[in-house]
Design a protein around this motif. Structure first.
Motif, PDB file in Angstrom:
ATOM      1  N   TYR A   1      -9.233 -28.677   1.970  1.00 29.99           N
ATOM      2  CA  TYR A   1      -8.569 -27.717   2.850  1.00 29.99           C
ATOM      3  C   TYR A   1      -7.206 -27.315   2.294  1.00 29.99           C
ATOM      4  CZ  TYR A   1     -12.043 -28.152   6.558  1.00 29.99           C
ATOM      5  OH  TYR A   1     -13.210 -28.092   7.284  1.00 29.99           O
ATOM      6  N   GLY A   2      -6.532 -28.255   1.638  1.00 30.71           N
ATOM      7  CA  GLY A   2      -5.250 -27.929   1.029  1.00 30.71           C
ATOM      8  C   GLY A   2      -5.397 -26.893  -0.077  1.00 30.71           C
TER       9      GLY A   2
ATOM     10  N   LEU B   1      -4.598 -21.263  -1.821  1.00 27.33           N
ATOM     11  CA  LEU B   1      -5.105 -19.986  -2.320  1.00 27.33           C
ATOM     12  C   LEU B   1      -4.787 -18.860  -1.348  1.00 27.33           C
ATOM     13  CD1 LEU B   1      -6.650 -18.350  -4.392  1.00 27.33           C
ATOM     14  CD2 LEU B   1      -8.791 -19.045  -3.274  1.00 27.33           C
ATOM     15  N   ILE B   2      -4.967 -19.133  -0.045  1.00 32.93           N
ATOM     16  CA  ILE B   2      -4.641 -18.108   0.964  1.00 32.93           C
ATOM     17  C   ILE B   2      -3.160 -17.753   0.887  1.00 32.93           C
ATOM     18  CG2 ILE B   2      -4.459 -17.661   3.441  1.00 32.93           C
ATOM     19  CD1 ILE B   2      -6.978 -19.348   3.831  1.00 32.93           C
ATOM     20  N   GLY B   3      -2.312 -18.777   0.770  1.00 30.40           N
ATOM     21  CA  GLY B   3      -0.873 -18.527   0.673  1.00 30.40           C
ATOM     22  C   GLY B   3      -0.519 -17.711  -0.557  1.00 30.40           C
ATOM     23  N   LEU B   4      -1.156 -18.030  -1.687  1.00 27.46           N
ATOM     24  CA  LEU B   4      -0.885 -17.305  -2.922  1.00 27.46           C
ATOM     25  C   LEU B   4      -1.286 -15.836  -2.799  1.00 27.46           C
ATOM     26  CD1 LEU B   4      -0.080 -17.258  -5.916  1.00 27.46           C
ATOM     27  CD2 LEU B   4      -2.433 -17.978  -6.471  1.00 27.46           C
ATOM     28  N   VAL B   5      -2.491 -15.594  -2.242  1.00 29.93           N
ATOM     29  CA  VAL B   5      -2.947 -14.214  -2.073  1.00 29.93           C
ATOM     30  C   VAL B   5      -2.023 -13.452  -1.130  1.00 29.93           C
ATOM     31  CG1 VAL B   5      -4.831 -12.757  -1.224  1.00 29.93           C
ATOM     32  CG2 VAL B   5      -5.347 -14.796  -2.576  1.00 29.93           C
ATOM     33  N   PHE B   6      -1.568 -14.111  -0.089  1.00 28.92           N
ATOM     34  CA  PHE B   6      -0.691 -13.448   0.884  1.00 28.92           C
ATOM     35  C   PHE B   6       0.643 -13.070   0.245  1.00 28.92           C
ATOM     36  CE2 PHE B   6       2.387 -13.654   4.477  1.00 28.92           C
ATOM     37  CZ  PHE B   6       1.904 -12.563   5.177  1.00 28.92           C
ATOM     38  N   VAL B   7       1.197 -13.978  -0.562  1.00 32.41           N
ATOM     39  CA  VAL B   7       2.470 -13.690  -1.236  1.00 32.41           C
ATOM     40  C   VAL B   7       2.318 -12.507  -2.186  1.00 32.41           C
ATOM     41  CG1 VAL B   7       4.153 -14.590  -2.892  1.00 32.41           C
ATOM     42  CG2 VAL B   7       3.365 -16.024  -1.002  1.00 32.41           C
TER      43      VAL B   7
ATOM     44  N   GLU C   1      -8.828  -7.907  -0.618  1.00 25.93           N
ATOM     45  CA  GLU C   1     -10.097  -8.371  -1.179  1.00 25.93           C
ATOM     46  C   GLU C   1     -10.030  -9.774  -1.786  1.00 25.93           C
ATOM     47  OE1 GLU C   1      -9.183  -5.348  -1.113  1.00 25.93           O
ATOM     48  OE2 GLU C   1     -10.901  -4.116  -0.558  1.00 25.93           O
ATOM     49  N   PRO C   2      -8.920 -10.183  -2.424  1.00 25.43           N
ATOM     50  CA  PRO C   2      -8.883 -11.536  -3.001  1.00 25.43           C
ATOM     51  C   PRO C   2      -9.093 -12.659  -1.989  1.00 25.43           C
ATOM     52  CG  PRO C   2      -7.144 -10.195  -3.948  1.00 25.43           C
ATOM     53  CD  PRO C   2      -7.739  -9.400  -2.827  1.00 25.43           C
TER      54      PRO C   2
ATOM     55  N   VAL D   1     -15.512 -22.692   7.358  1.00 23.71           N
ATOM     56  CA  VAL D   1     -15.680 -21.368   6.741  1.00 23.71           C
ATOM     57  C   VAL D   1     -15.272 -20.278   7.733  1.00 23.71           C
ATOM     58  CG1 VAL D   1     -17.354 -19.737   5.814  1.00 23.71           C
ATOM     59  CG2 VAL D   1     -17.474 -22.137   5.161  1.00 23.71           C
ATOM     60  N   VAL D   2     -15.703 -20.422   8.996  1.00 24.81           N
ATOM     61  CA  VAL D   2     -15.339 -19.441  10.018  1.00 24.81           C
ATOM     62  C   VAL D   2     -13.822 -19.436  10.224  1.00 24.81           C
ATOM     63  CG1 VAL D   2     -15.539 -18.841  12.460  1.00 24.81           C
ATOM     64  CG2 VAL D   2     -17.560 -19.565  11.187  1.00 24.81           C
ATOM     65  N   GLY D   3     -13.230 -20.629  10.257  1.00 24.65           N
ATOM     66  CA  GLY D   3     -11.779 -20.716  10.426  1.00 24.65           C
ATOM     67  C   GLY D   3     -11.031 -20.051   9.284  1.00 24.65           C
ATOM     68  N   VAL D   4     -11.487 -20.288   8.065  1.00 19.65           N
ATOM     69  CA  VAL D   4     -10.848 -19.673   6.898  1.00 19.65           C
ATOM     70  C   VAL D   4     -11.002 -18.160   6.948  1.00 19.65           C
ATOM     71  CG1 VAL D   4     -10.979 -19.433   4.388  1.00 19.65           C
ATOM     72  CG2 VAL D   4     -11.044 -21.704   5.421  1.00 19.65           C
TER      73      VAL D   4
END
Length: 203
Positions: A13-14, A19-25, A38-39, A56-59
Motif C-alpha cells: 500500500y505504501g 506512486l499516486i503522490g508522485l503522479v499528483f505532484v 492517465e498515469p 483496488v476500488v479504494g485506489v
C-alpha cells in the motif's frame, strides 16, 4: 496475521500511495491542457499487488479524487472543453482498469480454488485406495478366520452368522465410500453411516 505478512501489506500500500503522490505532484506542474490524469492507471494496476479487490476500488477512488483536484490546481492551459474531456477520459480509464483488475483477481481466485479442490480430490482418492487395499487384506484374513471357525464344532453358529454380516457390511461400506462423487466432509460421513442410521423408518 504473521508480522512478515503485515509488513508486506503495508509495503504494498505504501508503494501505491507513493506512486499516486508522485503522479499528483507531476500533474500539478503541468498545464491543464496536458492529460495528466492517465498515469493514475499505473497506480490502479499496482494495486493488484495488494491482492484485495476493496483495495483496488479504494485506489481507484483516490485516483479519481486526485484527478479532479489536479483539474482545479494545475496551471491554466488548453481549451476548457479539451481539459475537461481529458480529465473525464482519465477517470473513465481509471475505473475501466479497476473493473478489469477486479475481474481478473476473481477469476484467478476461482482458478486457485479449483486447483485446491482437484488437489484435495487426488489426496482423498489416494487415501481411499490405500485404505481399500488395507481393508481388503483384513477382510481376506477375516474370511480365513471364519473358515477355520466353521471347522470347529464348538464355535457358536450364531457368532458365525454375525461374522458374515459384519464382513458383508464392511465390504458394502467400502463400495459406498468408493462411489462418493462430492469430496466433502458431509458426503463422506453419509457414505460410511451404518445402514440402520442411514435408513431410519419414516425417512
Amino acid at each position: 496475521m504473521p508480522a512478515r505478512e503485515t509488513s508486506s501489506g503495508w509495503m504494498r500500500y505504501g508503494s501505491v500511495a507513493a506512486l499516486i503522490g508522485l503522479v499528483f505532484v507531476v500533474d500539478l506542474q503541468l498545464p491543464r491542457g496536458i492529460a495528466g490524469g492517465e498515469p493514475y492507471v499505473a497506480a490502479v494496476l499496482l494495486a493488484l499487488w495488494t491482492r484485495d479487490s476493496r483495495g483496488v476500488v479504494g485506489v481507484a477512488a483516490i485516483c479519481t479524487l486526485m484527478t479532479v483536484l489536479g483539474y482545479y490546481f494545475s496551471p491554466p492551459g488548453g481549451e476548457p472543453w479539451q481539459v475537461l474531456l481529458n480529465r473525464l477520459l482519465a477517470i473513465f480509464a481509471i475505473w475501466v482498469t479497476a473493473i478489469l483488475s477486479i475481474s481478473w483477481m476473481r477469476k484467478t481466485e476461482e482458478l486457485h480454488t479449483m486447483a485446491r479442490e482437484r488437489e484435495k480430490e487426488k489426496i482423498y482418492l489416494a487415501t481411499l485406495y490405500s485404505a481399500q487395499h488395507i481393508i481388503n487384506n483384513l477382510i481376506n484374513q477375516l474370511y480365513y478366520v471364519k473358515m477355520e471357525a466353521e471347522k470347529c464344532p464348538e464355535f457358536p453358529q450364531a457368532s458365525i452368522v454375525v461374522f458374515d454380516r459384519v464382513l458383508e457390511e464392511g465390504e458394502a461400506l467400502m463400495v459406498q465410500l468408493s462411489e462418493v462423487d462430492d469430496i466433502s466432509e458431509e458426503a463422506i460421513r453419509k457414505a460410511v453411516l451404518p445402514r440402520q442410521a442411514a435408513t431410519r423408518p419414516g425417512d
